[in-house]
Design a protein around this motif. Structure first.
Motif, PDB file in Angstrom:
ATOM      1  N   VAL A 163      37.082  36.744  52.184  1.00 55.03           N
ATOM      2  CA  VAL A 163      35.791  36.518  51.526  1.00 55.03           C
ATOM      3  C   VAL A 163      35.813  37.081  50.108  1.00 55.03           C
ATOM      4  N   GLY A 164      35.402  36.269  49.137  1.00 57.84           N
ATOM      5  CA  GLY A 164      35.323  36.710  47.757  1.00 57.84           C
ATOM      6  C   GLY A 164      36.592  36.481  46.965  1.00 57.84           C
ATOM      7  N   ARG A 224      40.753  38.382  40.293  1.00 63.26           N
ATOM      8  CA  ARG A 224      41.980  37.878  39.679  1.00 63.26           C
ATOM      9  C   ARG A 224      43.146  37.837  40.656  1.00 63.26           C
ATOM     10  N   GLU A 225      43.206  38.850  41.560  1.00 68.63           N
ATOM     11  CA  GLU A 225      44.335  38.954  42.490  1.00 68.63           C
ATOM     12  C   GLU A 225      43.826  39.173  43.916  1.00 68.63           C
ATOM     13  N   VAL A 226      44.491  38.546  44.867  1.00 65.58           N
ATOM     14  CA  VAL A 226      44.131  38.680  46.285  1.00 65.58           C
ATOM     15  C   VAL A 226      45.402  38.934  47.089  1.00 65.58           C
ATOM     16  N   TYR A 227      45.340  39.903  48.017  1.00 63.01           N
ATOM     17  CA  TYR A 227      46.504  40.234  48.840  1.00 63.01           C
ATOM     18  C   TYR A 227      46.107  40.372  50.312  1.00 63.01           C
ATOM     19  N   LYS A 256      30.845  40.262  44.284  1.00 62.00           N
ATOM     20  CA  LYS A 256      30.332  39.540  43.110  1.00 62.00           C
ATOM     21  C   LYS A 256      29.654  40.489  42.132  1.00 62.00           C
ATOM     22  N   TYR A 257      28.952  41.495  42.665  1.00 59.66           N
ATOM     23  CA  TYR A 257      28.226  42.465  41.824  1.00 59.66           C
ATOM     24  C   TYR A 257      29.190  43.450  41.151  1.00 59.66           C
ATOM     25  N   LEU A 258      30.162  43.935  41.879  1.00 55.09           N
ATOM     26  CA  LEU A 258      31.058  44.967  41.339  1.00 55.09           C
ATOM     27  C   LEU A 258      32.157  44.384  40.451  1.00 55.09           C
ATOM     28  N   GLU A 259      32.580  43.161  40.736  1.00 58.49           N
ATOM     29  CA  GLU A 259      33.644  42.488  39.977  1.00 58.49           C
ATOM     30  C   GLU A 259      34.942  43.301  39.907  1.00 58.49           C
ATOM     31  N   PRO A 260      35.542  43.630  41.038  1.00 53.76           N
ATOM     32  CA  PRO A 260      36.841  44.322  41.020  1.00 53.76           C
ATOM     33  C   PRO A 260      37.931  43.376  40.529  1.00 53.76           C
ATOM     34  N   ASP A 261      39.080  43.932  40.207  1.00 56.62           N
ATOM     35  CA  ASP A 261      40.205  43.117  39.745  1.00 56.62           C
ATOM     36  C   ASP A 261      41.031  42.571  40.912  1.00 56.62           C
ATOM     37  N   VAL A 262      41.151  43.375  41.968  1.00 56.59           N
ATOM     38  CA  VAL A 262      42.025  43.037  43.092  1.00 56.59           C
ATOM     39  C   VAL A 262      41.240  43.120  44.397  1.00 56.59           C
ATOM     40  N   LEU A 263      41.456  42.139  45.269  1.00 60.63           N
ATOM     41  CA  LEU A 263      40.819  42.119  46.585  1.00 60.63           C
ATOM     42  C   LEU A 263      41.919  42.178  47.643  1.00 60.63           C
TER      43      LEU A 263
END
Length: 333
Positions: A122-123, A128-131, A103-110
């Motif tokens: 989690v998260g 925007r994208e989850v894999y 939540k703090y870093l706000e990456p684009d892809v998890l």
């Protein structure tokens, strides 16, 4: 090669990179003992963006979910990860999950491994994208630890898997050169062959035989010295000059109505693999050929001709609850 950063420093880096239209990929884990599964996974994760961040569970975080771990400290785990070419940044987190960090870093892809479904990651709702990437079955830190314990633990602290196997043994098959002897062959000018046998190995064989364990010796060579030694020990299943050991193995199974799991065998070279690959408990001396050592259930701490066979005999007696019978007998004799 990656850089280890605090959360705030990493956030500053991410904000700068996003202004350059860089796609930020985030993953997390313990990464306790780095293995091929981790490497393949991190390579695939890196392909999903321009920058890969690896968040590592701190030591305290690992202990909350895996009480006997980590094996390696957080600083060591981070240093190894940071040395990988596909990793750009490494950071730690202390919580059970990295939710607050994501939540703090706000990456684009998890990204997570295939043992996690997308809906369990989690998260996932933050990015925007989850894999969920492919998972290599049977490759994990836990399985590596179990293999190490099975291969190298001492007979005083054998794994339950090994003890279960050994407790079923009703027959022991031994090679000669490189097992009952050091493997050296001494020939005189009259073509006599001399062998040096270990007295303690011999006594171990005798104790097993007295306990009702069938003993068989199978060797590719011919030696009068072996005949004499086996006669001294009371062993009658002696097969010399055997080129196809598997045939003798099958004959023994039929003769004594045995199952594979009821047989133990010790060999030292690849010619022994036909038997070692079939028995319930396969063993090699610690100076056996490396290809054999890789394939057996147990490697002795002692060398061939110098206590390796005795080590196995004692192990069988103890696993079957027969050891005290002999110690009590000798103490009262």
């Amino acid at each position: 090669m990656g850089i280890l950063l605090s959360h705030s420093d990493l956030k500053n880096q991410i904000d700068k990179l996003k202004k350059e239209d860089k796609k930020i990929v985030f993953t997390n884990g313990c990464f306790d003992i780095l293995h091929v599964g981790h490497i393949r996974y991190l390579k695939e994760a890196r392909k999903l963006g321009d920058v890969l961040i690896v968040a590592v569970n701190s030591d305290s975080s690992v202990r909350k979910i895996k009480p006997l771990r980590p094996i390696n400290s957080q600083s060591e785990r981070a240093e190894v990860l940071a040395s990988l070419e596909m990793v750009d940044f490494v950071t730690f987190f202390d919580e059970d999950t990295p939710y607050n960090l994501i939540k703090y870093l706000e990456p684009d892809v998890l990204v997570k491994g295939g043992d996690w479904s997308v809906r369990e990651i989690v998260g996932a709702e933050i990015v925007r994208e989850v894999y969920s990437l492919s998972y290599i079955e049977g490759v994990s830190t836990t399985s590596i630890i179990e293999r190490i314990l099975d291969k190298f633990t001492s007979q005083k602290a054998l794994s339950k898997t090994i003890l279960d196997k050994v407790s079923r043994i009703k027959c022991l098959i031994l090679d000669v050169d490189g097992v009952l002897t050091s493997g050296d062959i001494i020939l005189d000018n009259e073509n006599n062959e001399f062998k040096i046998f270990n007295v303690r190995d011999g006594h171990g064989v005798v104790m097993l035989h007295k306990s009702g364990i069938n003993i068989a010796v199978i060797t590719g060579r011919q030696s009068k010295a072996l005949d004499r030694r086996m006669k001294e020990l009371g062993i009658t299943e002696v097969y010399q000059g055997v080129q196809e050991k598997l045939k003798i193995y099958q004959d023994l199974i039929e003769k004594y109505s045995l199952r594979n799991e009821e047989i133990a065998a010790m060999g030292d070279d690849i010619v022994d693999l036909s038997i070692l690959s079939r028995v319930g408990f396969s063993v090699a001396p610690n100076d056996a050929h490396e290809e054999v050592i890789k394939r057996v259930d147990y490697v002795t701490t002692n060398k061939a001709g110098n206590g390796a066979v005795r080590e196995l005999c004692d192990m069988i007696l103890k696993a079957k609850g027969l050891w005290n019978k002999f110690t009590d007998e000798y103490e009262n004799t």
